[in-house]
Design an enzyme around this catalytic site. Sequence first.
Site, PDB file in Angstrom:
ATOM      1  N   GLU A   1       6.101  -4.042   0.743  1.00  0.00           N
ATOM      2  CA  GLU A   1       6.281  -5.322   0.058  1.00  0.00           C
ATOM      3  C   GLU A   1       7.732  -5.542  -0.361  1.00  0.00           C
ATOM      4  OE1 GLU A   1       2.916  -7.199  -2.352  1.00  0.00           O
ATOM      5  OE2 GLU A   1       4.234  -6.344  -3.877  1.00  0.00           O
TER       6      GLU A   1
ATOM      7  N   ASP B   1      -9.157  -5.185   3.115  1.00  0.00           N
ATOM      8  CA  ASP B   1     -10.023  -5.069   1.939  1.00  0.00           C
ATOM      9  C   ASP B   1      -9.988  -6.357   1.116  1.00  0.00           C
ATOM     10  OD1 ASP B   1      -7.400  -4.627   1.272  1.00  0.00           O
ATOM     11  OD2 ASP B   1      -7.813  -3.086  -0.221  1.00  0.00           O
TER      12      ASP B   1
ATOM     13  N   TYR C   1     -10.625   2.543   5.327  1.00  0.00           N
ATOM     14  CA  TYR C   1     -10.599   1.081   5.288  1.00  0.00           C
ATOM     15  C   TYR C   1     -11.573   0.460   6.282  1.00  0.00           C
ATOM     16  CZ  TYR C   1      -6.570   1.055   2.189  1.00  0.00           C
ATOM     17  OH  TYR C   1      -5.749   1.222   1.108  1.00  0.00           O
TER      18      TYR C   1
END
Length: 341
Positions: free
Chosen positions: A285, A195, A107
């Site tokens: 999440e 990202d 990343y």
Amino acid sequence: MCPIRTTRIQLFLCCFLLFLIIYFLNGRKVPISLETTQRIHHVLGKEKGRILTNMTVVKAARPRSQVETSWGAPLVWGDTRYSVWRRAKIPEREIRVGLLVLVVGTYAQFVRHFLSSAETHFLPGQLVTYYILTDNPRSMDPRPQLGPERQMKVVQVTELPGWDRLAYRRMVLLADAIKDPIGSEVDYIFCADVDQEFVAPVEEEILGELVATLHPEMYGKPRNVFPYEIEEVSSAYVEEDEGDYYYTSEFYGGLVSEMYNLARTCSLLILQDQANRVTARRLEESYLNRYLIDHRPTCVLSPEYSWWDSPLAARVPARRLVSLGRQCAANNFQKREQHSC
């Protein structure tokens, strides 16, 4: 004129007038056909959703986007009057905002582009500190050039190989970072996936005690399609009658005190499930949505603030924060669902 002829004319007019009075007093029934209705609409200028007003044809207004939640929190769209008002009000006092990203493994390739876009669009004119949590501080050398009211702090974290481990560890790392040093340095902290890129202004309208962003693929969808955790053994489990919206984990924030409570609670739920060998279907999440059901956000951002290119993504007036690596993450998630990781 002959008196007799005049009398006849007067009699005729009186009879005709009496007939009209009786006719209107008894009511007038006229059959109306579909063809008649269409002709009337044509005359009035109301045809195919158009309305003739003062000889000007205008299209019927589209339904307005929702601007408030059922519990009274603002649902923020960047170009509404509310957002303009917020942007005008906040500069009356100085605020300090942190923007935190986790940069580990591959990343690192996204971080410079992310910072460049934030310099242009994220709270321009405000005091902003970028917190880079990374397992390789050398990846930030040479340090990027920042604006006069911007600074960057690099915080080293333990190496976290694998996408799953990264998703599970972020809440713990966020809680630790807020405790020291973030909590004493800024008023607000926002977390974003690295990202992504800011492509339009993201300004003071986003500030609130607890801020969540609507998932772009779930906005406008019925509650029964939200990917809440459905396994009752999980700490992230959501019952069928719970939940108002589905939120993305790609951008959220708020006051440092609120964010510490969120990160600490979610990290404890995650550790509890790990101890019981339970895996939530949407990893981090899932726990974020569980927390936001129990602690409703005071400010909800529209999908403008976390959008990606997908046939399921909601249509928005503007795109403000756009994912660059979403397809890669989706592929990884699909692999995990198929137990191929």
